[in-house]
Design a protein around this motif. Structure first.
Motif, PDB file in Angstrom:
ATOM      1  N   TYR A 123       6.334 -18.920  -1.372  1.00  0.00           N
ATOM      2  CA  TYR A 123       5.546 -20.542  -0.368  1.00  0.00           C
ATOM      3  C   TYR A 123       3.968 -20.995  -1.460  1.00  0.00           C
ATOM      4  N   GLY A 124       4.497 -20.183  -1.985  1.00  0.00           N
ATOM      5  CA  GLY A 124       3.101 -21.168  -3.589  1.00  0.00           C
ATOM      6  C   GLY A 124       1.666 -21.024  -3.068  1.00  0.00           C
ATOM      7  N   ARG A 125       1.497 -19.657  -2.312  1.00  0.00           N
ATOM      8  CA  ARG A 125       0.395 -19.588  -2.707  1.00  0.00           C
ATOM      9  C   ARG A 125      -0.034 -18.231  -3.189  1.00  0.00           C
ATOM     10  N   ALA A 126      -0.855 -19.092  -4.447  1.00  0.00           N
ATOM     11  CA  ALA A 126      -0.733 -19.090  -5.308  1.00  0.00           C
ATOM     12  C   ALA A 126      -1.760 -17.299  -5.674  1.00  0.00           C
ATOM     13  N   SER A 127      -3.076 -17.747  -5.290  1.00  0.00           N
ATOM     14  CA  SER A 127      -4.408 -16.543  -5.111  1.00  0.00           C
ATOM     15  C   SER A 127      -3.833 -15.410  -4.458  1.00  0.00           C
ATOM     16  N   LYS A 128      -3.277 -15.798  -3.206  1.00  0.00           N
ATOM     17  CA  LYS A 128      -3.035 -15.087  -2.352  1.00  0.00           C
ATOM     18  C   LYS A 128      -2.344 -13.930  -3.120  1.00  0.00           C
ATOM     19  N   ALA A 129      -0.717 -14.043  -3.903  1.00  0.00           N
ATOM     20  CA  ALA A 129      -0.267 -13.417  -4.647  1.00  0.00           C
ATOM     21  C   ALA A 129      -0.980 -12.795  -5.197  1.00  0.00           C
ATOM     22  N   LEU A 130      -2.083 -13.522  -5.957  1.00  0.00           N
ATOM     23  CA  LEU A 130      -2.441 -12.680  -7.192  1.00  0.00           C
ATOM     24  C   LEU A 130      -3.646 -11.445  -6.490  1.00  0.00           C
ATOM     25  N   ALA A 131      -4.038 -11.605  -5.594  1.00  0.00           N
ATOM     26  CA  ALA A 131      -4.807 -10.259  -4.941  1.00  0.00           C
ATOM     27  C   ALA A 131      -3.566  -9.085  -3.691  1.00  0.00           C
ATOM     28  N   TYR A 132      -2.491  -9.761  -3.649  1.00  0.00           N
ATOM     29  CA  TYR A 132      -1.799  -8.716  -3.709  1.00  0.00           C
ATOM     30  C   TYR A 132      -1.075  -7.830  -4.842  1.00  0.00           C
ATOM     31  N   ALA A 133      -0.965  -8.605  -5.655  1.00  0.00           N
ATOM     32  CA  ALA A 133      -0.352  -7.722  -6.860  1.00  0.00           C
ATOM     33  C   ALA A 133      -1.392  -7.200  -7.427  1.00  0.00           C
ATOM     34  N   GLN A 134      -2.521  -7.798  -7.517  1.00  0.00           N
ATOM     35  CA  GLN A 134      -3.505  -6.518  -7.933  1.00  0.00           C
ATOM     36  C   GLN A 134      -3.341  -5.696  -7.313  1.00  0.00           C
ATOM     37  N   ALA A 135      -3.558  -5.872  -6.088  1.00  0.00           N
ATOM     38  CA  ALA A 135      -4.091  -4.260  -4.819  1.00  0.00           C
ATOM     39  C   ALA A 135      -2.720  -3.232  -5.698  1.00  0.00           C
ATOM     40  N   ALA A 136      -1.219  -4.039  -5.195  1.00  0.00           N
ATOM     41  CA  ALA A 136      -0.400  -2.735  -5.913  1.00  0.00           C
ATOM     42  C   ALA A 136      -1.033  -2.544  -7.195  1.00  0.00           C
ATOM     43  N   LEU A 137      -1.231  -3.219  -8.236  1.00  0.00           N
ATOM     44  CA  LEU A 137      -1.255  -2.263  -9.807  1.00  0.00           C
ATOM     45  C   LEU A 137      -2.423  -1.563 -10.106  1.00  0.00           C
ATOM     46  N   GLU A 138      -3.460  -1.390  -9.264  1.00  0.00           N
ATOM     47  CA  GLU A 138      -4.533  -0.368  -9.458  1.00  0.00           C
ATOM     48  C   GLU A 138      -3.917   0.046  -8.426  1.00  0.00           C
ATOM     49  N   VAL A 139      -3.053   0.816  -7.119  1.00  0.00           N
ATOM     50  CA  VAL A 139      -2.562   2.150  -6.656  1.00  0.00           C
ATOM     51  C   VAL A 139      -1.399   2.490  -7.571  1.00  0.00           C
ATOM     52  N   LYS A 140      -0.856   2.021  -7.864  1.00  0.00           N
ATOM     53  CA  LYS A 140       0.379   1.801  -9.060  1.00  0.00           C
ATOM     54  C   LYS A 140       0.000   2.936 -10.176  1.00  0.00           C
TER      55      LYS A 140
END
Length: 695
Positions: free
Chosen positions: A579-596
């Protein structure tokens, strides 16, 4: 290779020792001339401490770290490659043989492996060392064993007991210094003086300078004077020196001083302490007091006595107390465990207690299976990794002594440990052994087929995964097992995900979701929501993808689930990028990485970092994007198949690589990529979560 900090897993408390400077220097010198060095000597002479001290002093010379592989908990040689993989900062999630994965991982690394306590696995250790050394020119192996490994290029350093003074004078580094050090720990303020000097010298002479024997004797100074200790040892030595009891016929034979010290320590224990010592010897690795109650207690050893008995055995240096964040645990030195195991066999209780050990860990696995899809996933990860050695021992016992479907039940109930917690290859090993051994249809076999199918798919083995899924479906249908049939269909859906069959994914996922209870947290439901959203994103149906992910997120948050929720966050990041919303993508990906990262899920970590790269590129952080691409590549190399072989993810990754290379130029891109690829994993993940650049 540049790393942000020294890498390794040596226990700092185990590197302290009295004297031994000459032996430590000898190990260091031999490692400078040979790639395989074995420290040998009788039980209790201090081989491990010498090796650990030498390894600690050499750590600056190995750019990729010094790593300890503790072998005493292993029952059989087939577990050795998994123990090595577990010790290293890598995952065993590749579909290739784990020895092959190890060889590739070590190939370009400058690293020291310490194989501790090899005597019961000498042939296996020799073969592993030969294979890994051939594959990795910069690798060194330091082993400890009661006997040499027998390799052609092996160099052996034999360790003798500590020197014992002939007269009344003692020197730094000899047996008396060790006795004084341990006595001071037992009796605060203890010192050598004219009154006790002679008795302490007699103790050291009688125990012939053997470190473990001296430490056990020092523990008696809490209740005995030095004179009385010396007298009792003299009496005990006379008796034990002529005994024919089988406990002293260990192979290789124990040093006579150690027979004296352990036998006397055993004699001075109460009957209840002796019985617990014997029964607790069935535990591998560290020991959970609650597990001791379940495995060791009976009418002769009431459970209410267990905590006090454990403390008492620790006071006598039979057990070593290990406080952890999850509560107290204990461990038993190898020689002490060996004595207890032989005594347990002498009592005729060996098989019965080992079965109780197996049954306890089967019950634990069932409990974890039932509770995994809920709020306590971190706690279960911590608990099961702490019990990893005992889980292996229970599985190996169950496979060696088939009874009903117990081995299959245990291997399949542990799916939540093999799959979400990053032990894919080891899970495959035990599941395939159980499936090959127990071919009779049963609910346990059906579940094992599902678990093995999913694990094979995660490793990029679509054909084998599909075969197992088909057999799972057939078994479930014959048994009329509705729950197993749902699991089988989720496995078929996963096959379609791996092969890129979006229409099939959508069909199976929608069917599973239509049948699912709306508010019930089940693994197939969450897998279906994630699979459906992945297909929707790949086919441009972003609103549908986000709707499915929102449903999953609500369901997980209501129940405190993190594992599948983190995968959903990766997929949400991909959708937000589209969708072109890079800042939101960063936040979601970092949240996922922390759990993994917390759950040791390497596939999940790599997927999250693969999204962080294009997200960083989208916000103008080209160098950071190159770091992320390198770090993800490092993890995928170990996992075995880049982007898990998913065509849509491979395409996104390649497009990102081209964009970042065009933005930075070949030289700067390669430099930044290599920083990420060669970073120590924890430092790289910390950087991905917003920390400093690893270097």
């Amino acid at each position: 290779m540049q790393v942000s900090q020294w890498q390794g897993n040596l226990p700092s408390e185990s590197t302290r020792l009295i004297g031994r400077r000459e032996e430590v220097d000898g190990v260091r010198a031999l490692l400078g001339r040979s790639r395989l060095v074995t420290v040998t000597g009788v039980a209790g002479v201090g081989k491990t401490r010498i090796a650990l001290r030498a390894a600690a002093e050499l750590r600056a010379e190995f750019a990729d770290g010094v790593w300890l592989v503790a072998l005493s908990p292993l029952v059989e040689g087939s577990a050795l490659p998994y123990a090595i993989a577990e010790a290293l900062p890598m995952s065993d999630q590749s579909s290739r043989p784990v020895t092959e994965v190890l060889a590739d991982y070590l190939a370009d690394r400058e690293l020291l492996l310490v194989f501790d306590t090899c005597e019961h696995l000498t042939e296996t250790c020799a073969a592993a060392a030969k294979t890994l050394l051939a594959a990795a020119p910069k690798l060194r192996v330091l082993a400890t064993s009661r006997r040499p490994l027998g390799c052609a290029e092996e160099r052996v350093l034999g360790v003798e007991p500590l020197p014992v003074p002939e007269g009344d004078d003692w020197q730094e580094g000899d047996a008396v210094e060790l006795l004084l050090d341990r006595a001071a720990a037992t009796v605060p303020g203890f010192v050598i003086d004219e009154r006790n000097r002679g008795a302490l010298m007699r103790v050291c002479r009688r125990l012939e300078g053997l470190p473990l024997a001296i430490e056990l004797a020092a523990a008696r100074l809490r209740e005995l004077t030095p004179d009385r200790l010396a007298e009792r040892l003299e009496d005990r030595f006379t008796v034990l020196g002529t005994t024919e009891h089988q406990v002293y016929d260990a192979d290789p034979p124990w040093h006579q001083a150690l027979r004296t010290a352990i036998g006397w320590s055993h004699q001075l224990c109460t009957p209840a302490e002796r019985l617990l010592w014997a029964r607790a010897s069935v535990f591998a690795g560290s020991i959970d007091p609650a597990a001791v109650k379940q495995v060791c207690a009976d009418d002769r050893l009431p459970s209410w006595q267990i905590p006090q008995l454990l403390e008492s055995l620790a006071d006598k240096s039979i057990l070593i107390w290990e406080p952890t964040g999850a509560g107290d645990r204990y461990r038993m030195l190898d020689t002490i465990r060996e004595f207890g195991a032989i005594w347990l066999k002498d009592l005729g209780q060996d098989e019965r207690v080992r079965r109780r050990h197996r049954d306890h860990y089967l019950a634990l696995a069932r409990e974890g299976d039932a509770q995994w899809m809920g709020p306590d996933q971190y706690a279960w990860y911590d608990r099961m990794t702490a019990e990893h050695d005992n889980l292996r021992a229970a599985l190996q016992f169950a496979l060696a002594r088939p009874e009903g479907h117990i081995a299959m039940e245990l291997a399949s109930a542990l799916w939540f440990f093999w799959y979400p917690c990053g032990f894919h290859k080891e899970g495959q090993h035990y599941l395939e052994r159980a499936l090959a051994q127990d071919r009779q249809p049963s609910p346990a076999r059906t579940k094992a087929l599902w678990a093995c199918s999913v694990i094979m798919l995660l490793q990029g083995e679509a054909v084998r995964g599909a075969e197992l899924a088909a057999e799972c479906s057939a078994q479930a249908e014959r048994q009329g097992d509705v729950e197993a049939a749902v699991m089988a269909r989720s496995a078929h859906m996963s096959v379609a995900v791996v092969t890129g069959d979006h229409a099939r994914v959508a069909e199976l996922a929608q069917g599973l979701l239509d049948e699912a209870e709306h508010d019930v947290l089940l693994c197939p439901t969450l897998l279906s929501l994630n699979a459906y959203s992945l297909t929707c994103t790949a086919t441009g149906k972003l609103d549908e993808a986000i709707s499915a992910l929102e449903r999953l997120r609500t369901l997980c948050d209501r129940n405190g689930e993190r594992w599948q929720r983190a995968y959903a966050d990766v997929l949400r990041a991909q959708a937000e990028l589209a969708y072109g919303r890079a800042s939101k993508a960063l936040a979601y990906a970092q949240a996922a990485l922390e759990v993994k990262w917390r759950l040791n899920d390497s596939t999940g970590m790599a997927l999250a970092i693969d999204v962080l790269a294009p997200a960083a590129m989208a916000v103008g952080q080209e160098e950071r994007a190159a770091h992320m691409l390198g770090l993800a590549h490092q993890i995928w190399d170990v996992v075995g198949t880049q982007q898990a072989g998913l065509p849509a993810l491979v395409a996104v990754r390649r497009a990102c690589e081209d964009q970042v290379r065009d933005a930075l130029g070949d030289r700067d891109y390669t430099r930044a990529f290599q920083v990420g690829r060669q970073a120590e994993l924890d430092a790289g993940v910390a950087y991905a979560l917003g920390g400093p650049v690893p270097g």
